[in-house]
Design an enzyme around this catalytic site. Structure first.
Site, mmCIF file in Angstrom:
data_model
loop_
_atom_site.group_PDB
_atom_site.id
_atom_site.type_symbol
_atom_site.label_atom_id
_atom_site.label_comp_id
_atom_site.label_asym_id
_atom_site.label_seq_id
_atom_site.Cartn_x
_atom_site.Cartn_y
_atom_site.Cartn_z
ATOM 1 C CD GLU B 49 -3.071 -0.323 2.319
ATOM 2 O OE1 GLU B 49 -4.047 -1.045 2.430
ATOM 3 O OE2 GLU B 49 -2.730 0.506 3.181
ATOM 4 C CG ASP B 60 -3.510 8.681 7.638
ATOM 5 O OD1 ASP B 60 -3.386 7.454 7.835
ATOM 6 O OD2 ASP B 60 -3.772 9.171 6.526
ATOM 7 C CE1 TYR B 175 -7.359 -1.098 6.975
ATOM 8 C CE2 TYR B 175 -6.133 -0.664 4.954
ATOM 9 C CZ TYR B 175 -6.225 -0.639 6.331
ATOM 10 O OH TYR B 175 -5.187 -0.138 7.076
#
Lengths: 412, 271
Positions: B49, B60, B175
């Site tokens: 990734e 994040d 995911y």
């Protein structure tokens, strides 16, 4: 005669337009662009918001708080000396600076905090730029016995230290944000990160009409008390609706709160004023509607200040509250549809207006609101004396005296 | 079949669990990115990734935020990201590469042009963190047309109806975000999310990777017990952040990935 029947005088859900649609879109703008972890909390919030904004008990409590805690209705004040000096249309000021905590921000935090309480969330978080929304959030959290954490850019903490201290006095934790440009946009990122990690017990009180759906609509609805009052007060004072409304636009909550109840009154011009900073042509500004392009930030599609690679650019304005690279998606839609127009005013024009209104009217306006005042002068000058405009004086300027003193080379 | 499907088919045939490793393109520099990608593969990564740096990475944590800031400080653009993948592809034709980033840079380039250029560079899949299926009507057909898989996230608080919806929209793999939080935050507690992962695996009809908060070989091995693949990012980016010569950093990354690989494989053998 452009007066129309009054909409119900309460915080009913936006019935003035069909926007946003069920997915939170205002035309091509708005929406819900977030990571999956926030999808469920946002749906939960949306359901609660729809439920309670049609709930008589909730609306009664909100109305009572706005009346007796915030101090509404705020006056519609005719600025006589200033109007005479300008020499055109009469200028009224909608005195949101007289609200408890000194700005329009509290209209929204009272509403969202009541919603948080109904949803059983004991902790609230907020982002803040100038500190007004942080103070307004800390205030309602103190009153309702909720814990409160405010994210604020390290840069803004420096230039708004009195508000930082106010938040701490109110029992809030102020967390400095040192990522990115260390201003409002980064505080919003950080608050979203906190919310993702603490969704079970935390309610995120967004301070402006940005963020993912339902925030832009919800904040608008809580702020639209400004426009509803302005509408009624205009009819009472002048027997008709204003020729124009003028409000500053950072994220755009005071402007949309003022504009929204007039959306269908097509004879009323709606004018939002962005911060041109050192001048739109210099690139050092905070005027995405005037000089930006559409993109996606903070969960919604709107006009943004971005570079040729789609990275968000740093913004510049003398007023921390306008220092934001995006703008509420409904403003993007109002711009494209032509229902509202957007102008910009430089730091120095805003400072001139700040000084003028202070001396002529005995009112020290916030630097944010001073942008609207500066544009109102230009507008009113070319209008007839039998016309009138209303400027949203969205906040008081006590918080800005250090900034202004520093510009004058004075240490307080 | 594309590289992602091929790779998961190989893993399934061998009875192994996948290891997906993340680094940010352009961190510490654009020139180092292909070498670091090869280091990941040498350490045993099955899928790479590659983070596309963005100024406002709201999903994040601090580690990947700083990586984005380092990459943007020297102007890493999508052009650079494509160039890095193309450079990697010259020496590695088989390891799948998934770009992970935020919508705005993609939209700014134009989804169609982005998809075409990504495919041309040798990218296999795309995960746009802030683009849930509801908002992807513009982007999805462009990715499909270019032959790219579109990976979507399932969260620990996604209700069953959403899990179904996300799984129906996804391709390549799903995911599963193992913590409520941002990347690199607290550690995942698998007991709390086991049922949701099971649901996801049932609806997915494709491999399910689990990531966010998996920082050690032990945690990777444990996570491999409940999913088809384990995704590790921040712990690797931290090694890059510590710095050193390009070779030393690549060696340290390889060593760490090897430790993840060994732990995952050892668990599979023991089971």
């Amino acid at each position: 005669m452009n007066a129309r029947p009054e909409p119900a005088d309460r915080a009913g859900i936006g019935h003035e337009t069909a926007f946003p649609d069920a997915a939170g879109h205002f035309g091509p703008y708005g929406g819900r662009f977030v990571a999956e972890t926030l999808m469920e909390p946002l749906q939960e919030l949306e359901a609660a918001y729809h439920k309670y904004l049609n709930d008589d008990d909730f609306l009664a409590e909100l109305d009572d708080d706005l009346r007796h805690y915030v101090g509404r209705p705020s006056p519609l004040y005719l600025a006589r000396r200033w109007s005479e000096q300008v020499g055109g249309a009469k200028i009224y000021l909608k005195r949101e600076d007289l609200n408890h905590t000194g700005a329009h921000k509290v209209n929204n935090t009272v509403g969202q905090a009541l919603l948080a309480k109904r949803m059983g969330k004991p902790r609230v978080i907020a982002e803040t730029g100038a500190g007004q929304h942080g103070v307004a959030s800390a205030t309602v959290a103190a009153r309702l016995g909720m814990s409160c954490c405010v994210y604020m850019g390290a840069e803004d903490i420096q230039r708004q230290s009195p508000n930082v201290f106010r938040m701490k006095l109110l029992g809030a934790e102020v967390r400095p944000v040192t990522s990115g440009s260390r201003t409002l946009k980064d505080a919003l990122n950080e608050a979203l990160r906190d919310w993702v990690a603490n969704v079970d017990d935390t309610f995120y009180i967004i301070g402006t009409v940005a963020g993912p759906h339902p925030y832009p609509a919800m904040v608008r609805d809580f702020q639209s008390i400004i426009g509803r009052e302005t509408r009624a007060q205009s009819l009472e004072r002048e027997g008709r609706l204003p020729d124009a409304l003028v409000a500053c636009v950072g994220g755009g909550s005071n402007a949309i709160g003022m504009f929204y109840p007039f959306i269908n009154d097509h004879d009323v011009a709606l004018i939002g004023v962005e911060a041109a900073g050192e001048g739109v042509e210099t690139g050092r500004h905070s005027a995405p509607l005037s000089a930006g392009t559409p993109g996606v930030l903070h969960g919604n599609r709107t006009y943004l200040m971005q570079d040729e690679c789609g990275q968000i650019e740093e913004t510049h304005s003398v007023s921390a509250g306008l220092d934001y690279p995006g703008v509420g998606p409904e403003h993007a839609w109002l711009k494209d549809s032509g229902r509202a127009s957007y102008e910009s005013v430089t730091d120095s024009e805003a400072l001139d207006a700040f000084r003028r209104i202070t001396r002529l009217e005995g009112i020290i306006p916030a630097l944010e609101s001073s942008h609207a005042l500066a544009y109102a002068e230009k507008l009113a000058r070319d209008m007839r004396r039998d016309q009138f405009i209303v400027v949203n004086l969205s906040g008081r300027g006590d918080k800005d005296i250090q900034t202004v003193a520093a510009i004058d080379g004075i240490t307080l | 079949m594309g590289r992602i499907a091929d790779r998961f088919a190989e893993l399934a045939a061998a009875g192994r669990k996948g290891l997906i490793t993340f680094i940010t393109a352009g961190d510490p520099g654009v020139a180092e990115t292909p070498a670091l990608m090869h280091a990941l593969v040498r350490g045993g990564a099955d899928v790479i990734e590659l983070g596309v740096p963005f100024s406002d990475p709201m999903a994040d944590g601090e580690v990947i935020q700083r990586a984005s800031e380092r990459a943007l400080a020297h102007g890493t653009s999508l052009d650079d990201v494509f160039a890095a993948v193309a450079a990697f592809r010259r020496d590695d034709a088989s390891t799948p590469v998934v770009l992970m980033g935020y919508l705005n840079p993609v939209e700014h380039m134009g989804a169609e042009r982005f998809a075409e250029r990504a495919a041309e560079a040798g990218v296999d899949g795309v995960l746009i963190v802030d683009l849930p299926p509801e908002e992807s009507a513009e982007v999805t057909p462009r990715l499909r047309a270019a032959g790219l898989d579109e990976i979507f996230l399932v969260a620990p608080n996604s209700p069953e109806a959403r899990i179904r919806k996300v799984c129906a929209a996804a391709s390549g793999f799903v995911y599963f975000v193992s913590v409520k939080g941002v990347t690199g935050s607290k550690s995942a507690v698998l007991e709390e999310i086991g049922a949701r992962i099971e649901l996801t695996r049932r609806f997915a009809g494709m491999p399910v990777g689990i990531g966010f908060g998996i920082r050690t070989p032990e945690a990777a091995a444990e996570a491999a017990g409940v999913a088809d693949a384990v995704i590790v990012g921040s712990a690797i980016v931290e090694i890059i952040e510590r710095g050193g010569t390009a070779d030393a950093v690549a060696d340290a990354v390889e060593t760490f990935v090897t430790s993840l690989r060994s732990a995952i494989d050892a668990r599979a053998c023991a089971a």
